[in-house]
Write an enzyme that holds these catalytic residues in place. Structure first.
Site, PDB file in Angstrom:
ATOM      1  N   GLY A  45       0.331  -4.554  -2.872  1.00 36.39           N
ATOM      2  CA  GLY A  45      -0.181  -5.825  -2.362  1.00 36.39           C
ATOM      3  C   GLY A  45       0.606  -6.404  -1.204  1.00 36.39           C
ATOM      4  N   PHE A  46       1.901  -6.145  -1.187  1.00 36.91           N
ATOM      5  CA  PHE A  46       2.716  -6.768  -0.140  1.00 36.91           C
ATOM      6  C   PHE A  46       3.823  -5.823   0.318  1.00 36.91           C
ATOM      7  CE2 PHE A  46       0.915 -10.096  -2.732  1.00 36.91           C
ATOM      8  CZ  PHE A  46       0.361 -10.941  -1.777  1.00 36.91           C
ATOM      9  N   GLY A  47       4.169  -5.949   1.595  1.00 40.28           N
ATOM     10  CA  GLY A  47       5.330  -5.228   2.102  1.00 40.28           C
ATOM     11  C   GLY A  47       6.595  -5.995   1.768  1.00 40.28           C
ATOM     12  N   GLY A  48       7.722  -5.344   1.941  1.00 41.57           N
ATOM     13  CA  GLY A  48       9.005  -6.035   1.815  1.00 41.57           C
ATOM     14  C   GLY A  48       9.457  -6.334   0.398  1.00 41.57           C
TER      15      GLY A  48
ATOM     16  N   MET B   5      -6.449  -3.587   2.046  1.00 40.96           N
ATOM     17  CA  MET B   5      -6.408  -4.474   0.873  1.00 40.96           C
ATOM     18  C   MET B   5      -7.586  -5.445   0.941  1.00 40.96           C
ATOM     19  SD  MET B   5      -2.388  -5.463   0.718  1.00 40.96           S
ATOM     20  CE  MET B   5      -1.084  -4.272   1.054  1.00 40.96           C
TER      21      MET B   5
ATOM     22  N   ASP C 210       5.625   4.982  -2.276  1.00 42.11           N
ATOM     23  CA  ASP C 210       5.260   3.877  -1.381  1.00 42.11           C
ATOM     24  C   ASP C 210       5.751   2.572  -1.991  1.00 42.11           C
ATOM     25  OD1 ASP C 210       4.040   2.054   0.311  1.00 42.11           O
ATOM     26  OD2 ASP C 210       1.986   2.591  -0.248  1.00 42.11           O
ATOM     27  N   GLY C 211       6.584   1.863  -1.215  1.00 40.59           N
ATOM     28  CA  GLY C 211       7.065   0.548  -1.647  1.00 40.59           C
ATOM     29  C   GLY C 211       8.573   0.512  -1.773  1.00 40.59           C
ATOM     30  N   GLY C 212       9.193  -0.295  -0.904  1.00 43.23           N
ATOM     31  CA  GLY C 212      10.649  -0.469  -0.982  1.00 43.23           C
ATOM     32  C   GLY C 212      11.435   0.761  -0.564  1.00 43.23           C
TER      33      GLY C 212
ATOM     34  N   HIS D  38       0.475   5.198   8.135  1.00 45.25           N
ATOM     35  CA  HIS D  38      -0.029   4.731   6.836  1.00 45.25           C
ATOM     36  C   HIS D  38      -0.748   3.395   7.028  1.00 45.25           C
ATOM     37  CE1 HIS D  38       0.236   4.482   2.368  1.00 45.25           C
ATOM     38  NE2 HIS D  38       0.430   3.177   2.558  1.00 45.25           N
TER      39      HIS D  38
ATOM     40  N   MET E 293       3.288   4.648  -6.841  1.00 44.41           N
ATOM     41  CA  MET E 293       3.730   3.379  -6.247  1.00 44.41           C
ATOM     42  C   MET E 293       5.105   2.991  -6.799  1.00 44.41           C
ATOM     43  SD  MET E 293       1.449   2.381  -4.077  1.00 44.41           S
ATOM     44  CE  MET E 293       2.200   0.786  -3.713  1.00 44.41           C
TER      45      MET E 293
ATOM     46  N   MET F   6      -6.384  -0.068  -1.306  1.00 44.22           N
ATOM     47  CA  MET F   6      -6.094  -0.964  -2.444  1.00 44.22           C
ATOM     48  C   MET F   6      -7.266  -1.923  -2.553  1.00 44.22           C
ATOM     49  SD  MET F   6      -2.072  -1.417  -1.591  1.00 44.22           S
ATOM     50  CE  MET F   6      -2.376  -0.869   0.085  1.00 44.22           C
TER      51      MET F   6
ATOM     52  N   SER G 115       4.259   2.556   7.546  1.00 46.88           N
ATOM     53  CA  SER G 115       3.147   1.669   7.200  1.00 46.88           C
ATOM     54  C   SER G 115       3.001   0.545   8.207  1.00 46.88           C
ATOM     55  CB  SER G 115       3.369   1.070   5.811  1.00 46.88           C
ATOM     56  OG  SER G 115       2.502  -0.032   5.637  1.00 46.88           O
TER      57      SER G 115
ATOM     58  N   HIS H 154      -4.568   4.146   2.646  1.00 49.00           N
ATOM     59  CA  HIS H 154      -4.259   3.806   1.251  1.00 49.00           C
ATOM     60  C   HIS H 154      -5.159   2.638   0.864  1.00 49.00           C
ATOM     61  CE1 HIS H 154      -0.972   1.968  -1.625  1.00 49.00           C
ATOM     62  NE2 HIS H 154      -2.039   2.417  -2.276  1.00 49.00           N
TER      63      HIS H 154
ATOM     64  N   ASP I  23      -2.641   0.340   5.169  1.00 53.33           N
ATOM     65  CA  ASP I  23      -2.846  -0.327   3.884  1.00 53.33           C
ATOM     66  C   ASP I  23      -4.101  -1.187   3.935  1.00 53.33           C
ATOM     67  OD1 ASP I  23      -0.587   0.490   2.213  1.00 53.33           O
ATOM     68  OD2 ASP I  23       0.622  -0.437   3.788  1.00 53.33           O
TER      69      ASP I  23
ATOM     70  N   GLY J 260       7.415   0.690   5.364  1.00 59.40           N
ATOM     71  CA  GLY J 260       6.917  -0.362   6.245  1.00 59.40           C
ATOM     72  C   GLY J 260       8.066  -1.137   6.867  1.00 59.40           C
TER      73      GLY J 260
END
Ligand code: DX5
Ligand code: ZN
Length: 230
Positions: free
Chosen positions: A141-144, A36, A174-176, A32, A136, A67, A8, A65, A34, A196
């Site tokens: 909404g946010f990376g990390g 938003m 997707d995410g973490g 990827h 998800m 959002m 990402s 993706h 994102d 990401g």
């Protein structure tokens, strides 16, 4: 089942997107993106003009993706611009069947995403309309953000639904997703992994992708769905 990695660019340097894409071009399966809008999610990133520019600078297929609050209005335009996959959120789409069909008829793969609190079962009937289901593993909404283990049972249930329907539908998380969490995702049945921070937050994004891929493949073999030796 082939394990695919979709790094990402949310965690990349937005002022150097072409270079960041080049850094992973030989090892990534997808890039990827994102998108938003500051409405569906609180964060604001990039939109169609940046995606169109990026398409001229990378041979990697773009995994967009969305959002955004109005995917019905915008998703077909991403497909028409040349994105290879366009994913819309079930929570945001007013007419998901129509929009998914428009994405496909514009030549892209169609993805449907669900947030951590959204059950997968109500979307089982939509499986013939999609090429990828995105579960998800953080609130979008946010990376990390830290990986939400509570979503893993839903990933397993999604795998059952998808496998019962057709092997052609991919299951993305997707995410973490990191070297620490990717094995649990693969064991639960995911086969496309967005990462990401775990890629662009490191000194060597290409090496990070290789590590993620081999961890996912090992876990899939344990599950009995990975590629066999050789
Ligand atoms: C979050 C985005 C993700 C994000 C993942 O809403 O959809 O694609 O980039 O970032 P990491 O891998 O850092 O959790
Ligand atoms: Zn994403």
């Amino acid at each position: 089942m082939t394990m695919q990695i979709s790094p990402s660019i949310l965690s990349a340097d937005f002022a150097r997107l072409a270079d960041e894409a080049a850094a992973v071009a030989d090892v990534a399966d997808w890039l990827h993106i994102d998108v938003m809008d500051g409405h569906f999610v609180p964060n604001l990133t990039i939109g169609l003009p940046v995606v169109s520019s990026l398409l001229k600078h990378t041979a990697l297929p773009l995994d967009c993706h969305l959002m955004i609050a109005d995917p019905d209005r915008w998703a077909p335009d991403y497909a028409a611009a040349g994105a290879r996959n366009v994913t819309i959120h079930a929570e945001a789409a007013e007419a998901p069947v129509r929009t998914l069909r428009m994405i496909r008829s514009a030549g892209a793969r169609a993805g449907l995403a669900i947030n951590p609190g959204t059950p997968v079962e109500p979307y089982a009937d939509l499986l013939p309309e999609i090429d990828m289901l995105l579960v998800m593993t953080v609130e979008p909404g946010f990376g990390g953000q830290p990986f939400l283990d509570l979503v893993l049972p839903k990933v397993s249930r999604a795998r059952e639904l998808v496998s019962r329907h057709s092997a052609e539908v991919w299951l993305q998380v997707d995410g973490g997703v990191s070297e620490e969490t990717i094995e649990r995702c693969a064991e639960a049945g995911a086969d496309v992994f967005v990462a990401g921070t775990a890629v662009f937050g490191t000194q060597d994004p290409a090496a990070a992708i290789e590590c993620l891929r081999s961890a996912a493949a090992q876990a899939a073999r344990r599950r009995g769905t990975g590629p066999g030796p050789g």
